[in-house]
Enzyme design. Sequence first.
Site, PDB file in Angstrom:
ATOM      1  CD  GLU A 155       5.601  47.411 -33.620  1.00 37.49           C
ATOM      2  OE1 GLU A 155       6.242  46.528 -33.022  1.00 37.49           O
ATOM      3  OE2 GLU A 155       4.365  47.535 -33.519  1.00 37.49           O
ATOM      4  CD  GLU A 313       2.328  45.924 -36.923  1.00 33.90           C
ATOM      5  OE1 GLU A 313       2.207  45.315 -35.840  1.00 33.90           O
ATOM      6  OE2 GLU A 313       3.419  46.061 -37.492  1.00 33.90           O
TER       7      GLU A 313
HETATM    8  C1  GAL Z   1       4.200  44.241 -33.841  1.00 32.07           C
HETATM    9  C2  GAL Z   1       5.100  44.006 -35.037  1.00 32.07           C
HETATM   10  C3  GAL Z   1       4.537  42.968 -35.974  1.00 32.07           C
HETATM   11  C4  GAL Z   1       4.025  41.799 -35.204  1.00 32.07           C
HETATM   12  C5  GAL Z   1       2.995  42.255 -34.213  1.00 32.07           C
HETATM   13  C6  GAL Z   1       2.388  41.132 -33.399  1.00 32.07           C
HETATM   14  O1  GAL Z   1       4.945  44.676 -32.749  1.00 32.07           O
HETATM   15  O2  GAL Z   1       5.334  45.179 -35.755  1.00 32.07           O
HETATM   16  O3  GAL Z   1       5.550  42.590 -36.891  1.00 32.07           O
HETATM   17  O4  GAL Z   1       5.097  41.199 -34.537  1.00 32.07           O
HETATM   18  O5  GAL Z   1       3.606  43.134 -33.299  1.00 32.07           O
HETATM   19  O6  GAL Z   1       1.473  41.619 -32.451  1.00 32.07           O
END
Ligand code: GAL
Length: 668
Positions: A155, A313
Amino acid sequence: MTSWVKWPGGHPRFGYGADYNPDQWDREVWQEDVALMQKAGVTIVSLGIFMWARVEPEDGRFDFSPYDELMDLLHAHGIAVCLATGTASPPPWLVRAHPEVLPVDAAGSVLEFGARQSWCPSSRVFMGYATRLARRVAEHYRDHPALAAWHVSNEYGCHNAHCFCPTSANEFRRWLTQRYGTVDELNRAWGTDFWSQRYASFDQVEPPRLAPTFGNPTQALDFARFSSDELLAQYVAEREVLREVTPGVPVTTNFMVGPNTKWMDYWRWGPEQDLVSNDHYLDEESAEPEVVLAFSADLTRGCARGEPWMLMEQSTSAVNWGRVNTPKVPGQLWRNSLAAVARGADSISYFQWRASAAGAEKFHSAMVPHAGPDSRVFREVCQEGARLAGLTPLLGQRSDNRVAVLFDYQSWWASEQDAHPRQDWRYRDAVLAWYEPLWRSNVGVDVVGPDADLGRYDLVVVPGLYLVTDATATAIADAAERGANVVVTSFSGIVDEDDRVRLGGYPGAFRDLVGVRSEEFVPLRPGQSVTLSDGSTVSSWAEDLTVVDDATTVVLAYASSPGGLLDGKPAVTVRPAGVGRAWYVSADLAADTQRSLLAQVLSEAGIGPVAPWTGALELVRRGDHVIAINHSDGAAEVEVAGHELLTDTPVGPRLVVPAGQTAVVRIG
Ligand code: GAL
């Protein structure tokens, strides 16, 4: 962007998995992990995203031993690895040896080590260390059979999108020199004769640090462009190393595409990916997070130029970073995932595999929650794995939509600056105001960038496109000439790429196309309102419009307004343009008015829903499949016939989708 992950054994399957952070756990837990992954149907994990401090515990000393064991273990259990380069967060020794890599905010404060992403996007020192690590990781694992793809950093720009340190300032000056060539050209573009800002040389220029009042808007806009380019350069530097060491292994970095993440111009980032991946978390500010999810997925597919992409994610249940973090309700996990699959995702993953026992994210949900596998969430996770395994006919299938919604990051950056007609104007709201009724109408939408080929669309919606280049304005006009219905909405076409106003009346770049001219914006204060000729109310934005082309027809007029300023003037217009039509909507319309206007435009464009339906149902077409998602608590019905993949049964001519349930029908 032609490759997909290299599945061990070669046969195509849905990607299903998570960020896997086994370094937080002892070895015995790893054994349980792989057994549970198999139970859940996990096919791929992202390993090592935050491994830097482990694998390079001191400058130049590398130790991959725990990861060797993990790569072997995962492979032995049939799980592929999207292996991270590990460069998302530098280890303590690096920032102590090189404190200059730490980012600095606009007020000049150093952002200290102790969270993550504590590095400056322009730091070549950081780039040197990061590419060295990427090379060592790539050389070490180049022949490992579990290696399916590369996950570079994590990210980019989530926390460090802008840095105002001296290194950034130098690089900004280099970037400006390249863009403008001479300082006179910069002075022209930035309008520096205003407030005595005229520069005599590039050396005098600084990033837009905290200043006594409104800064120069083009300086801020260029700094946003520069910052996105600097982060992208960090990605490209690592990608080049990976391509050199492991040609043929696709490289990706996870985007944060959506209407809330502003600072990376993903239209420029997309073409640099071998495959596009995105992270999406439900929008807790939104009453209908599924609309934002759908928009983000359509936008991600746009960045992937229509190719399949990875949802890298999302959360299985609650996040931990909102104000109040509520769990997902039963069935929501699957509905969310299917909405992404319907829009081109061939891989669904979560943050993270096992909920952490320690650290800042210990209350974030995971595939295996703190409660362990005997839990609702893990049961839903297993159900999802089994369902995805049955959806392989969808893999690689593309969408063929006739509606484009134009979305531009640079216009977003420019439009939300200080000292504008209304400080609470939000690009996100302008865009979602048009995306949402399209979503509700079950019409397939492509979200496209300012350089997109608009040739294949029958309806092009251009919401709030404040900044527009001549080339994009011409492409939009050409789309209408060729036969499309083009809908341009208020606060569009106002400035050129230098944020300089297009003079002669708004909507500047689109004035000729839509055949109207506006003399003034009329933003409304709380309590003020304007009534339209259909009796509906406008509550935040109107424009003082005059028809300037005889062919322009008034669709709706302003009926009453504060002081009579707008009374009797046009509010919504349409003008024939070539074989198509150009609509102009000068006000924020009430929901019902907007819905009926959209229905009129869709019918003139000859565009209908994915399939006829009754009740509340989300319908999406992907290739020769219709995907139905019922988010409501009542049954819904859709006219569709074919083979339902989730139940493996024939259906039609109608299909009832019970409350909260879904269906995937191969048509025919
Ligand atoms: C994303 C990140 C992850 C984790 C996740 C939590 O922004 O890539 O590592 O922090 O959020 O929601």
